[in-house]
Structure formats: structure tokens, C-alpha cells
Scaffold this active site. Structure first.
Site, PDB file in Angstrom:
ATOM      1  N   TYR A 298      -1.432  -0.476  10.488  1.00 31.17           N
ATOM      2  CA  TYR A 298      -1.710  -1.338   9.324  1.00 31.17           C
ATOM      3  C   TYR A 298      -0.704  -1.091   8.322  1.00 31.17           C
ATOM      4  O   TYR A 298       0.007  -1.936   7.677  1.00 31.17           O
ATOM      5  CB  TYR A 298      -3.031  -0.668   8.694  1.00 31.17           C
ATOM      6  CG  TYR A 298      -3.472  -0.991   7.477  1.00 31.17           C
ATOM      7  CD1 TYR A 298      -3.629  -2.282   6.910  1.00 31.17           C
ATOM      8  CD2 TYR A 298      -3.101   0.085   6.262  1.00 31.17           C
ATOM      9  CE1 TYR A 298      -3.675  -2.501   5.455  1.00 31.17           C
ATOM     10  CE2 TYR A 298      -3.392  -0.216   5.145  1.00 31.17           C
ATOM     11  CZ  TYR A 298      -3.643  -1.606   4.525  1.00 31.17           C
ATOM     12  OH  TYR A 298      -3.752  -1.789   3.420  1.00 31.17           O
TER      13      TYR A 298
ATOM     14  N   SER B 254       0.797  -1.169  -0.023  1.00 30.17           N
ATOM     15  CA  SER B 254      -0.084   0.039  -0.189  1.00 30.17           C
ATOM     16  C   SER B 254       0.720   1.224  -0.019  1.00 30.17           C
ATOM     17  O   SER B 254       1.966   1.392   0.636  1.00 30.17           O
ATOM     18  CB  SER B 254      -0.892  -0.175   1.271  1.00 30.17           C
ATOM     19  OG  SER B 254      -1.541   1.081   1.397  1.00 30.17           O
TER      20      SER B 254
ATOM     21  N   LYS C  17       2.332  -3.611   6.801  1.00 30.67           N
ATOM     22  CA  LYS C  17       2.700  -3.914   5.030  1.00 30.67           C
ATOM     23  C   LYS C  17       4.092  -3.829   4.950  1.00 30.67           C
ATOM     24  O   LYS C  17       4.784  -4.445   4.018  1.00 30.67           O
ATOM     25  CB  LYS C  17       1.790  -3.102   4.156  1.00 30.67           C
ATOM     26  CG  LYS C  17       0.394  -3.013   4.365  1.00 30.67           C
ATOM     27  CD  LYS C  17       0.043  -4.271   3.591  1.00 30.67           C
ATOM     28  CE  LYS C  17      -1.496  -4.326   3.379  1.00 30.67           C
ATOM     29  NZ  LYS C  17      -1.711  -5.864   2.591  1.00 30.67           N
TER      30      LYS C  17
END
Ligand code: NAD
Ligand code: UFG
Length: 372
Positions: A182, A158, A186
Site C-alpha cells: 500500500y 500518506s 503511494k
């Protein structure tokens, strides 16, 4: 060359090697031979669209999904678009025994790994769940692939790994400073997969950093339907347009941007899906580690998205400028030049089409895959 057991047939291009009673025969077929690609999280928003793109490119998608954030009825829709539904395995990517069975049961040429959790706020509230699902899930998958000898992996990363960038457009070599669990989940997976590829040069790994995926398949049969109140802009706008919500709260009107609202690089989900097929084909050509931005290279503000949506839908979107959302970055967009140079991929669909396709999906499916 793989030898078949019994009279099983093994694809070797258009010629088939047939092993019977320890004798080998070569036969020729007009049957289409396709590579099976395991798509973890393939029932979700980006995964389902990627299954369409895979099927269109001649691959056979095999979905593994725990349906934690998706609906089994997507399979009927995929069958309507692609002619047949992908094979579906309900299960968790952290279930090593299940993965071993999946890899043993049929030849899998590569894996596209979408399965994961993606709500930034939830990741702040419950980081361990996020690290377990996103990081541990990716480790279990990579270990099962290693054991099965499957070494082609396309990973959903992302743009959130860049955090608040120094400038836009953001190139892949920009500083990586994710601002929440989050984003860190990643980045951890990116780093671990990088280490894995450096430890064994036969791996073929692509780390794809998506910017803001929106839109829907042009048929209007599949799309995004978040559970509960949407966090993201486009689903919220869609729900206002269809009358499920009164008005959009614009999170901040005093940013240092041309109209004061936040700017992002929105990318059509079908462009993104095609980017995965391009990354897979690239990985098939040569081993290595490739890290690429998938975006359009252009930013659009919240108010520009609202105006484009109004044009596409003919609906007025009631808006109210509210306070900034904590943790939001004022503006960023990606530099997609490396994806073009490496894969020959570029986003082809503009903001008007993103809005028109989102609207077609929302209008036809106001309750997602639930019957109307
Ligand atoms: P999604 O929630 O629609 O799809 C994810 C799918 O994975 C769901 O079907 C869910 O049921 C499944 N899943 C989750 N955890 C699982 C597990 N442990 N085992 C098996 N299945 C599991 O989300 P999406 O928007 O399609 O995102 C796909 C991937 O792309 C995610 O990894 C996400 O982090 C990443 N990504 C998304 C965005 C975005 O804005 N949508 C942006 C950048 C990156
Ligand atoms: N926004 C509003 N009102 C809303 C929702 C959003 O004004 O109700 C604004 C936001 O403030 C931001 C823009 O719309 O300026 C886009 O917000 P989104 O929530 O749609 O998307 P984000 O850029 O915050 O984040 C998304 C995903 C992340 C992913 C990131 C990648 O949610 O998971 O894109 O760039 F990592």
C-alpha cells in the site's frame, strides 16, 4: 479566452462572453460562477468531507466513484449539508473512455484524486490489486487529464511513505521507506507525478501526505463507516462505545512511549478537507510540484485517544492490552510547518473535537448510511 458554441455561456469572471451567430456580446451577471472540481473517490470518507469544504469555498464538486468502499446515500447527506448534492458519476478511475467523456462533457478546472484502496493487510495479501487500483488508476487519470488539458491535480498520499521514521516530527524531506505494498503504491504515484511535472512545467500538482484522519463533519451527517471489523483505532473505539463490539484490543502496551501504547498524529477530517481546498487554491496561483504533510504536529497514544473519547461520549470504553500488531511503528507524528508556510493551513480542531464529532456521527448512524 474560450469561445462558446451556439449561445452557450462561458464564465469569464463576472462578465460573460456570449457567442451568437458568430457575433460576440459581453453581458454581466450576478449569477455565481464556480469552477468544477472532479473528486475521484468523493463518496468515501475523506472525499465526502472534502466535497463539503469545496462547496463551502465556492467550488462545484463532481464525484467519480465506483462505490467499492462507499455508499450512494452519502449524496443525500451532502445535499443536506451543502444545499445541493454534487453531480455523481458511478464508475472506475481506470476506465479511460469514461474519464474522456467526463472531461469532454463539462469544463473541469482540476482534480482531487482520492480513489484508491487503503487496507495495509489486504495490500500485503493481494499486491497486484493494490498496484492496479492505486498506481494504474492514477496513471489512467493523469493520462486522461493530459489529453483533456487539465493540469491541476491534488493527490492523496500518506504518511505511510515514511515507514518507520528516524525521528518525529517528520519533515517532508525525511527518508521514504514504505514498509508494505500500500505504502509503496503511494510512493510510486508520488514519483510518477513528480516526473510528469518535471516533464511539463505547466502541471500544478500537490502531493498531500495525510497522517491519521479521524472525526466527522460536525453535523453528524457524514462520517466513516468501515465495512466489517474496523482495522483502525477510532472506528473501533466508536463501535465499542455504541455497543457493536465488546472491547478494544490495544495492540501492544510495551512500546517505548510514555504509556507503552502506540503514538500517532490524529487529524480531524474537516481540517484535512480544508487542507485540500488550500492546496487547490495554491495550485491555481502557480504551476509546480508541492509535497506537504497534513497533520497536527502532535502525537497521541492509544490510551490518550480512549480517554478523550470517554470524556467526549460519557461512555466507558472497555480495553484489553494485547500483543503488538505486526508491522506497526511505535510512534510518529508529522511536522506541519511547511503546509503552514506554503498554504497558510494548519489543523484547528483538537483531539476532544475529533472524538466528539466521531461520536455524534456514530451515535446518529450506528449502521453507517443504512437506515437504523
Ligand atoms: P475510502 O475508502 O473511504 O474512500 C476511497 C473511495 O474511493 C471510496 O469511495 C471507493 O469506493 C473509491 N474507489 C476506490 N477505488 C476506486 C476506483 N478504482 N475507481 C473509482 N473509485 C474508487 O478511503 P479514505 O479514507 O477516504 O481515503 C481516501 C484516500 O486517502 C485514499 O487514496 C487513501 O489511500 C488515502 N489515505 C487515507 C488515509 C486514512 O487513514 N483514511 C490515510 C492516508 C491516505
Ligand atoms: N490500534 C489498536 N487497536 C486497534 C486498532 C489500532 O491498539 O484495534 C492502535 C495501533 O496499534 C496504532 C494506533 O492504534 O498504534 C493507530 O492505528 P490505526 O490502525 O488507526 O492507524 P495506523 O497508524 O496503523 O495507519 C493509518 C492508516 C494507514 C495510513 C496511516 C497514515 O490505516 O492507511 O494511518 O499515517 F497510511
Amino acid at each position: 479566452m474560450i469561445l462558446a458554441q451556439g449561445s452557450e455561456r462561458v464564465p469569464t469572471g463576472r462578465a460573460l462572453l456570449v457567442a451568437q451567430n458568430r457575433q460576440l456580446f459581453v453581458t454581466f451577471t450576478t449569477e455565481k460562477m464556480t469552477s468544477s472540481i472532479l473528486v475521484t473517490g468523493g463518496a468515501g470518507f475523506i472525499g465526502s468531507h472534502t466535497c463539503v469544504a469545496l462547496a463551502a469555498a465556492g467550488y462545484t464538486p463532481v464525484i467519480l466513484d465506483n462505490l467499492g468502499n462507499s455508499d450512494i446515500r452519502v449524496l443525500e447527506r451532502l445535499a443536506r449539508i451543502s444545499g445541493s448534492a454534487p453531480r455523481f458519476i458511478e464508475g472506475d478511475v481506470r476506465d479511460r473512455a469514461l474519464l474522456d467523456r467526463v472531461f469532454a462533457e463539462q469544463p473541469i478546472a482540476g482534480v482531487i484524486h482520492f480513489a484508491g484502496l487503503k487496507a495495509v493487510g489486504d495490500s500485503v495479501a493481494d499486491p497486484l490489486t493494490y498496484y492496479d487500483n492505486n498506481v494504474n488508476g492514477s496513471f489512467v487519470l493523469a493520462a486522461a487529464m493530459k489529453a483533456a488539458g487539465v493540469r491541476t491535480l491534488i493527490f492523496s498520499s500518506s504518511a505511510t511513505v515514511y515507514g518507520d521514521p528516524d525521528s518525529s516530527p517528520i519533515p517532508e524531506h525525511a527518508a521514504l521507506r514504505p514498509a508494505n505494498p500500500y505504502g509503496r503504491s503511494k510512493l510510486m504515484v508520488e514519483q510518477a507525478l513528480g516526473d510528469l511535472q518535471r516533464s511539463d512545467a505547466t502541471w500544478r500538482i500537490a502531493l498531500l501526505r495525510y497522517f491519521n484522519p479521524v472525526g466527522a463533519h460536525e453535523s453528524g451527517l457524514i462520517g466513516e463507516h468501515p465495512q466489517g471489523k474496523p482495522n483502525n483505532l477510532m472506528p473501533f473505539v466508536c463501535q465499542v462505545a455504541v455497543g457493536l463490539r465488546d472491547k478494544l484490543s490495544v495492540h501492544g502496551g510495551d512500546y517505548p512511549t510514555p504509556d507503552g501504547t502506540g503514538v500517532r498524529d490524529y487529524v480531524h477530517v474537516m481540517d484535512l478537507a480544508e487542507g485540500h481546498v488550500a492546496a487547490l487554491k495554491h495550485a491555481e496561483k502557480q504551476p509546480g510540484l508541492t509535497t506537504l504533510n497534513l497533520g497536527t504536529g502532535e502525537g497521541a497514544s492509544v490510551l490518550e485517544v480512549v480517554k478523550a473519547f470517554e470524556r467526549a461520549s460519557g461512555q466507558r470504553i472497555a480495553c484489553e492490552i494485547g500483543p503488538r500488531r505486526p508491522g506497526d511503528v511505535p510512534a510518529y507524528w508529522g511536522d506541519p510547518a511547511l503546509a503552514l508556510a506554503t498554504l497558510g493551513w494548519r489543523a484547528r480542531r483538537g483531539l476532544d473535537q475529533m472524538c466528539a464529532d466521531s461520536w455524534r456521527w456514530q451515535q446518529g448512524n450506528p449502521r453507517g448510511y443504512e437506515p437504523r
